[in-house]
Each structure stands twice: as C-alpha cells, then as structure tokens.
Motif scaffolding. Structure first.
Motif, PDB file in Angstrom:
ATOM      1  N   GLU A   1     -45.670 -36.307 -56.556  1.00  0.00           N
ATOM      2  CA  GLU A   1     -44.693 -35.596 -55.732  1.00  0.00           C
ATOM      3  C   GLU A   1     -43.940 -34.554 -56.553  1.00  0.00           C
ATOM      4  OE1 GLU A   1     -42.249 -38.058 -53.209  1.00  0.00           O
ATOM      5  OE2 GLU A   1     -43.740 -39.657 -53.243  1.00  0.00           O
TER       6      GLU A   1
ATOM      7  N   LYS B   1     -36.253 -30.302 -50.236  1.00  0.00           N
ATOM      8  CA  LYS B   1     -36.265 -31.497 -51.077  1.00  0.00           C
ATOM      9  C   LYS B   1     -34.916 -32.202 -51.079  1.00  0.00           C
ATOM     10  CE  LYS B   1     -40.523 -30.873 -52.196  1.00  0.00           C
ATOM     11  NZ  LYS B   1     -41.568 -31.773 -51.624  1.00  0.00           N
TER      12      LYS B   1
ATOM     13  N   SER C   1     -34.844 -34.900 -48.468  1.00  0.00           N
ATOM     14  CA  SER C   1     -35.942 -35.862 -48.492  1.00  0.00           C
ATOM     15  C   SER C   1     -35.453 -37.268 -48.142  1.00  0.00           C
ATOM     16  CB  SER C   1     -36.593 -35.872 -49.875  1.00  0.00           C
ATOM     17  OG  SER C   1     -37.554 -36.902 -49.983  1.00  0.00           O
TER      18      SER C   1
END
Length: 340
Positions: free
Chosen positions: A224, A264, A267
């Motif tokens: 990731e 992000k 997330s």
C-alpha cells in the motif's frame, strides 16, 4: 598520457598498481614505443594532480554563477559506514544546467542537526559559495529539519523539506526491510523488496542471526505504501527533468500530490490515515503562501491559463485563502504598474 591514465584509474576505480601490470605495459608499448613504464607511486601523484586540476575547474565555474542550489543525501555503505554527498546545481554562462559533486565525506554518528549543518556549512565555506546558496534539498531524516533551520539562520535562505515525513508511521517496517537490503531510497528499496519477498524467509533459514523478517501484515502495508510513493516518484521525475522546460508543470504536479494526500487522509486504515494526515500537514506547512512564479508559469501554459489556477487553489488552500491567492496571481498579470 599519464593524465589520461590517471582519469582511467579513478573513473574505473582501478588499483594504482594497475600501471605495473605486465600486459598493460605491453599494450602501451605496442601503441607507442616511446611509452615509459610508471609505478604506483607516480600514478598516485598523477591522480592527486588530476583531482586538483578538476577541482580548480569546478571552482572557476562556481565563481561565475550567482545562485547555486544544493542537494544532500546521507547513506550507509555495506561496511555500515555513513557518508554524506553534497551536490551543487547551477546554470552556467550558456544557460545550461550543470551538476557537480562538491563533497563526499564520512559523517560520524550520532547524527544530529548540528553535526549535519556543520558538515554542509564547512563544505560551502571551502568552496566560497556560502553567500550564493539559493535553495537546499535534503532527505527525510528527522535530524535534517534542525540542520536546515540552523543553515537558514547562517545563510538566510528559505528551504523546503521532502513530503515523506509521514513515513515515520511505518518506521519499524521500513527499518526491517532496510536492514535486510541496506538501501536508503525508500520507494526503490520497498518496491524492489516486494519483488523478492519470497527470498527473506529463505534468508532467515540460512542465517540464524537474521531477526527482522517482515510479517505478512508488514508486506501488505509495504504494498500500500508503494502504491502511494509511486506517485511521488513519478512527480519527482517530471519536475526534475533537465532537458526540457518544467516550471509550468510544477503546480499541476503539486496539485496531484495534494489530491492524493487528501484521499489517503480519509483512509479507513488508521495507520494509512495517520500517515496521510502527517504528510498533508507537512505539505501545507511548506507550501505556505502562493509561490507566485510557479503560479505564473502554470497560467502562462496555454493548456492551463487562469482557469487552472481557479480550479486547483481551492484544493491547495482553504476557501478564504484560495480567493486571496487567486487575486494575487490575477493582479500579477493585470494590475497596472506605475499607472500604466
């Protein structure tokens, strides 16, 4: 001929005794019957003379320029010795981008901001360019922030830091892989390690002293992280190009980074969310107020114009600040100067 041989010795990292090899001397004497054998002592002196001559040429180049950008990096060799390389980037009199390594020095641990600052400043003083430094770019080590701050006080120039601050969220994972591979380029290290992840368990079977095998959860996080850092890697390649104009691409690429960090930061994975937020905070901190030159360069691109500025600024800035910064760029184009 001896000067050329000294270049060959240094470029190819040959031993000084190379000039004493029998077949080398046969080749040289076959090429020229006037060639006289030389020993390693004379070759050592020739290499020093060549070094001094090249250093003088670099100094003459540096003396002719007004602005020099500096990049530094500290890395660890296979012998666990830590070195710092300092590179100068500048435009010569023909407007061509030049790059010269101006120092390569061992930096003894422990690394502190003061230690790194002193090493860089000593190098700049040695070349007499401490008053010409325009920008400085450093790697993402924690001590570099204080080092840059100290340099800022000494040299009075503005500096920015990389956007990889948030990687401290997975510091233990990175250290495990780094200890295995001995690389210090985070993205290259992690992506290469992924390709050879099956080798790590086999290495542990062969070496009982190997205690830092990444877990499956670690590898999943590494995947990731690589999916995030690949964007930074591509942006770096684009804006670092030296064979084509790049100023007009800075703002669009910064916008893409901001957009990715925003995603992000939301997330569902807590560690990714924390990392994204830290990186976004660092982005906002060092972007600060509008960099007018980058904005003008982007707006002058016929593919962008002011429409692009009006589109990206609300993403980069708060709503109120975006309006102010758009006006600043607009006024730079249209506001009369001295009543004209």
């Amino acid at each position: 001929m001896r000067a050329v041989i000294s270049h060959m010795i240094m470029v190819h990292e040959l031993p000084f005794s190379f000039v004493e090899y029998e077949l080398f001397n046969i080749v040289m004497q076959s090429a020229s019957p006037y060639y006289e054998r030389i020993g390693r002592t004379a070759t050592t002196k020739d290499c020093w003379s060549t070094y001094e001559l090249e250093k003088k040429r670099v100094q003459e180049l540096l003396n002719l320029v007004d602005k020099i950008s500096i990049t530094t990096d500290i890395w660890t060799s296979n012998q666990n010795i830590q070195y710092m390389v300092i590179t100068a980037h500048f435009m010569d009199m023909d407007s061509k981008l030049q790059k010269r390594v101006i120092n390569f020095v061992e930096v003894l641990p422990p690394h502190t901001g003061t230690c790194v600052c002193d090493a860089i400043y000593k190098c700049l003083q040695g070349w007499g360019i401490e008053e010409k430094v325009w920008t400085i770019t450093v790697d993402n080590a924690s001590y570099n922030e204080s080092a840059v701050r100290l340099l800022h006080d000494s040299l009075s120039f503005h500096t920015t830091l990389p956007l990889e601050d948030g990687l401290s969220e997975i510091k233990s994972i990175i250290e495990n892989v780094r200890d295995s591979v001995k690389w210090n380029v985070t993205f290259a290290m992690l992506s290469c390690a992924l390709d050879f992840k099956q080798v790590f368990p086999r290495y542990q079977l062969r070496d009982p002293n190997y205690k830092c095998l990444p877990s499956e959860d670690d590898w999943q996080r590494v995947e990731e992280i690589c999916s995030l850092l690949v964007h930074f890697n591509e942006v770096t390649k684009i804006i670092s190009g030296s064979e084509y104009p790049t100023a007009n691409s800075f703002l669009p690429e910064l916008y893409s980074i901001k957009e990715i960090l925003g995603q992000k930061s939301k997330s569902v994975e807590p560690w990714m969310k924390n990392m994204g937020q830290r990186m976004q905070h660092k982005f906002d901190k060092y972007w600060g107020s509008s960099n007018l030159l980058l904005s003008i360069a982007a707006a002058l691109d016929p593919r962008n114009k002011m429409t692009f500025i009006q589109f990206v600024f609300p993403v980069i800035y708060s709503e109120k600040e975006a309006t102010t910064q758009i006006c600043i760029v607009h006024d730079a184009f249209f506001k009369p100067i001295n009543g004209k």
